[in-house]
Design a protein around this motif. Structure first.
Motif, PDB file in Angstrom:
ATOM      1  N   ALA A   1       0.938  -1.209   0.135  1.00  0.00           N
ATOM      2  CA  ALA A   1      -0.082   0.007   0.020  1.00  0.00           C
ATOM      3  C   ALA A   1       1.039   1.371   0.114  1.00  0.00           C
ATOM      4  O   ALA A   1       2.136   1.419   0.652  1.00  0.00           O
ATOM      5  CB  ALA A   1      -1.012  -0.054   1.311  1.00  0.00           C
ATOM      6  N   PHE A   2       0.560   2.312  -0.822  1.00  0.00           N
ATOM      7  CA  PHE A   2       1.112   3.551  -0.601  1.00  0.00           C
ATOM      8  C   PHE A   2       0.296   4.647  -0.444  1.00  0.00           C
ATOM      9  O   PHE A   2      -0.862   4.792  -1.064  1.00  0.00           O
ATOM     10  CB  PHE A   2       1.814   4.022  -1.964  1.00  0.00           C
ATOM     11  CG  PHE A   2       2.087   5.297  -2.245  1.00  0.00           C
ATOM     12  CD1 PHE A   2       3.340   5.511  -1.609  1.00  0.00           C
ATOM     13  CD2 PHE A   2       1.544   6.209  -3.160  1.00  0.00           C
ATOM     14  CE1 PHE A   2       4.029   6.954  -1.635  1.00  0.00           C
ATOM     15  CE2 PHE A   2       2.090   7.441  -3.167  1.00  0.00           C
ATOM     16  CZ  PHE A   2       3.237   7.910  -2.485  1.00  0.00           C
ATOM     17  N   MET A   3       0.597   5.418   0.985  1.00  0.00           N
ATOM     18  CA  MET A   3      -0.348   6.448   1.314  1.00  0.00           C
ATOM     19  C   MET A   3       0.575   7.660   1.107  1.00  0.00           C
ATOM     20  O   MET A   3       1.287   7.953   1.978  1.00  0.00           O
ATOM     21  CB  MET A   3      -0.773   6.231   2.772  1.00  0.00           C
ATOM     22  CG  MET A   3      -1.565   4.927   2.518  1.00  0.00           C
ATOM     23  SD  MET A   3      -1.883   4.299   4.404  1.00  0.00           S
ATOM     24  CE  MET A   3      -2.489   5.726   5.003  1.00  0.00           C
ATOM     25  N   PRO A   4      -0.035   8.566   0.324  1.00  0.00           N
ATOM     26  CA  PRO A   4       0.920   9.979   0.170  1.00  0.00           C
ATOM     27  C   PRO A   4       0.620  10.739   1.222  1.00  0.00           C
ATOM     28  O   PRO A   4      -0.649  10.610   1.811  1.00  0.00           O
ATOM     29  CB  PRO A   4       0.450  10.325  -1.203  1.00  0.00           C
ATOM     30  CG  PRO A   4      -1.056   9.998  -1.552  1.00  0.00           C
ATOM     31  CD  PRO A   4      -0.897   8.585  -0.896  1.00  0.00           C
TER      32      PRO A   4
ATOM     33  N   ILE B   1      -1.907   4.328  10.321  1.00  0.00           N
ATOM     34  CA  ILE B   1      -1.315   4.295   8.781  1.00  0.00           C
ATOM     35  C   ILE B   1      -1.052   2.783   8.514  1.00  0.00           C
ATOM     36  O   ILE B   1      -0.923   2.297   7.683  1.00  0.00           O
ATOM     37  CB  ILE B   1      -0.137   4.982   8.507  1.00  0.00           C
ATOM     38  CG1 ILE B   1       0.935   5.075   9.745  1.00  0.00           C
ATOM     39  CG2 ILE B   1      -0.773   6.413   8.614  1.00  0.00           C
ATOM     40  CD1 ILE B   1       2.114   5.645   9.183  1.00  0.00           C
ATOM     41  N   ALA B   2      -1.207   1.932   9.715  1.00  0.00           N
ATOM     42  CA  ALA B   2      -0.834   0.174   9.429  1.00  0.00           C
ATOM     43  C   ALA B   2      -1.512  -0.440  10.614  1.00  0.00           C
ATOM     44  O   ALA B   2      -1.459  -0.015  11.791  1.00  0.00           O
ATOM     45  CB  ALA B   2       0.573  -0.151   9.272  1.00  0.00           C
ATOM     46  N   ARG B   3      -2.149  -1.419  10.437  1.00  0.00           N
ATOM     47  CA  ARG B   3      -2.670  -2.461  11.250  1.00  0.00           C
ATOM     48  C   ARG B   3      -2.769  -3.921  10.843  1.00  0.00           C
ATOM     49  O   ARG B   3      -2.750  -3.943   9.539  1.00  0.00           O
ATOM     50  CB  ARG B   3      -3.958  -2.015  11.754  1.00  0.00           C
ATOM     51  CG  ARG B   3      -4.893  -1.813  10.590  1.00  0.00           C
ATOM     52  CD  ARG B   3      -6.556  -2.238  10.610  1.00  0.00           C
ATOM     53  NE  ARG B   3      -6.763  -3.547  10.828  1.00  0.00           N
ATOM     54  CZ  ARG B   3      -7.887  -4.105  10.921  1.00  0.00           C
ATOM     55  NH1 ARG B   3      -8.930  -3.253  10.798  1.00  0.00           N
ATOM     56  NH2 ARG B   3      -7.980  -5.549  11.091  1.00  0.00           N
ATOM     57  N   PRO B   4      -2.638  -4.909  11.450  1.00  0.00           N
ATOM     58  CA  PRO B   4      -2.483  -6.115  11.157  1.00  0.00           C
ATOM     59  C   PRO B   4      -3.898  -6.464  10.085  1.00  0.00           C
ATOM     60  O   PRO B   4      -4.852  -6.099  10.552  1.00  0.00           O
ATOM     61  CB  PRO B   4      -2.576  -6.997  12.322  1.00  0.00           C
ATOM     62  CG  PRO B   4      -1.990  -6.182  13.348  1.00  0.00           C
ATOM     63  CD  PRO B   4      -2.471  -4.918  13.105  1.00  0.00           C
ATOM     64  N   LEU B   5      -3.552  -6.993   8.992  1.00  0.00           N
ATOM     65  CA  LEU B   5      -4.647  -7.501   8.037  1.00  0.00           C
ATOM     66  C   LEU B   5      -4.244  -8.828   7.624  1.00  0.00           C
ATOM     67  O   LEU B   5      -3.203  -9.084   7.125  1.00  0.00           O
ATOM     68  CB  LEU B   5      -4.537  -6.571   6.704  1.00  0.00           C
ATOM     69  CG  LEU B   5      -5.170  -5.024   6.833  1.00  0.00           C
ATOM     70  CD1 LEU B   5      -5.028  -4.444   5.554  1.00  0.00           C
ATOM     71  CD2 LEU B   5      -6.418  -4.922   7.621  1.00  0.00           C
TER      72      LEU B   5
ATOM     73  N   MET C   1       4.950   4.003   2.953  1.00  0.00           N
ATOM     74  CA  MET C   1       4.745   2.780   2.191  1.00  0.00           C
ATOM     75  C   MET C   1       4.788   1.421   3.207  1.00  0.00           C
ATOM     76  O   MET C   1       5.515   1.490   4.176  1.00  0.00           O
ATOM     77  CB  MET C   1       6.042   2.599   1.281  1.00  0.00           C
ATOM     78  CG  MET C   1       6.136   3.726   0.331  1.00  0.00           C
ATOM     79  SD  MET C   1       7.852   3.653  -0.579  1.00  0.00           S
ATOM     80  CE  MET C   1       8.630   4.837   0.783  1.00  0.00           C
ATOM     81  N   TRP C   2       3.808   0.682   2.783  1.00  0.00           N
ATOM     82  CA  TRP C   2       3.276  -0.561   3.645  1.00  0.00           C
ATOM     83  C   TRP C   2       3.539  -1.722   2.878  1.00  0.00           C
ATOM     84  O   TRP C   2       2.755  -1.943   1.973  1.00  0.00           O
ATOM     85  CB  TRP C   2       2.004  -0.190   4.356  1.00  0.00           C
ATOM     86  CG  TRP C   2       1.573  -1.577   5.121  1.00  0.00           C
ATOM     87  CD1 TRP C   2       1.995  -2.269   5.858  1.00  0.00           C
ATOM     88  CD2 TRP C   2       0.221  -1.436   5.650  1.00  0.00           C
ATOM     89  NE1 TRP C   2       1.101  -2.835   6.836  1.00  0.00           N
ATOM     90  CE2 TRP C   2       0.097  -2.480   6.706  1.00  0.00           C
ATOM     91  CE3 TRP C   2      -1.162  -0.743   5.202  1.00  0.00           C
ATOM     92  CZ2 TRP C   2      -1.318  -2.918   7.169  1.00  0.00           C
ATOM     93  CZ3 TRP C   2      -2.359  -1.019   5.769  1.00  0.00           C
ATOM     94  CH2 TRP C   2      -2.418  -2.188   6.607  1.00  0.00           C
TER      95      TRP C   2
END
Length: 271
Positions: free
Chosen positions: A28-31, A54-58, A237-238
């Motif tokens: 995933a890209f989060m600007p 902006i991130a969590r376990p999926l 960036m994730w």
């Protein structure tokens, strides 16, 4: 040293859509431009504070960590920030001043301040200044190993650690390490990676570690799976495990990012 911040607020109604986000099966890209007021969350037992999660376990994606950008207004904070006794944490301050209290005593964290907080150890965090403070909060379920002691808490600062140059790179690619890679007590690293202008990752890294990469300074072209993406300050960036990645630093100054990765443990088996 400079550290990027979420822009917050809301774009003007006259602005055109920019900063396209990307979400794929591999990354995933989060600007930075998407990190606005409307996507923040309040958290239990925190006052005058908000979080960009902006991130969590999926399941089927990145499963080992969560990452927040926390903004704490004057007088805000928490006496009970973490209720999960299995969660270890790294705090990294990018704006303002915060007062941390834990088993080691009382610590004043300024910009570049870094704290490792072991699972199950109580701590508090408050903003006693007149200006807001912002920090990254990386959380992971600690994986104990029989015969290996748990890591201890520590507090330090980015400015107190010289980046270590990667071999055969003439200093163009370096890592600021807050934990020794061979210290098996630790099951995650949160480091700062720096590329000087023209520096690059000259191969497609493909590995089991998951990543969260938050750009704190500079610009680059970053390979995420099959896509070269232009990244800059405040972008996130994730990456799931085995997502290919590479980097070409652009611009006239350093390109730096805060990097999470899970390390030093066996792969989990389903039986």
């Amino acid at each position: 040293m400079t550290y990027a911040l979420p822009p917050a607020g809301l774009p003007s109604q006259s602005d055109t859509l920019t900063g396209t986000s990307i979400f794929t099966e591999a990354y995933a890209f989060m600007p930075a431009g998407v990190m606005r007021d409307i996507v923040t969350s309040a958290l239990p037992h925190w006052t005058n504070s908000r979080a960009w999660i902006i991130a969590r376990p999926l399941s089927g994606f990145a499963e080992t960590f969560s990452q927040y950008i926390m903004e704490v207004s004057a007088g805000g904070g928490s006496d009970r920030p973490e209720d999960n006794t299995n969660a270890e944490a790294v705090l990294f301050v990018v704006e303002g001043t915060l007062v941390l209290r834990n088993s080691m005593g009382t610590h004043t964290l300024t910009e570049g301040g870094y704290a490792y907080l072991p699972a199950g150890e109580g701590w508090t965090l408050h903003n006693t200044s007149a200006a807001k403070a912002t920090f990254h909060w990386v959380r992971k379920r600690y994986e104990p190993v029989d015969g290996i002691p748990r890591p201890e808490a520590f507090v330090t600062n980015d400015k107190d650690h010289a980046p270590i140059s990667m071999p055969d790179t003439d200093g163009k690619w370096a890592t600021t390490r807050f934990v020794e890679p061979t210290d098996l007590r630790h099951d995650m690293h949160v480091n700062i990676v720096t590329f000087q202008p023209g520096g690059l990752i000259p191969f497609e890294e493909t590995h089991v570690m998951e990543h969260g990469l938050y750009v704190i300074e500079g610009t680059a072209e970053y390979l995420l799976n099959r896509d070269w993406v232009s990244v800059g300050p405040g972008d996130f960036m994730w990456l799931r495990a085995f997502c290919p990645q590479a980097c070409r630093a652009t611009g006239d100054g350093p390109f730096r990012y805060l990097l999470y990765k899970d390390v030093n443990r066996h792969a989990k088996l389903p039986w």
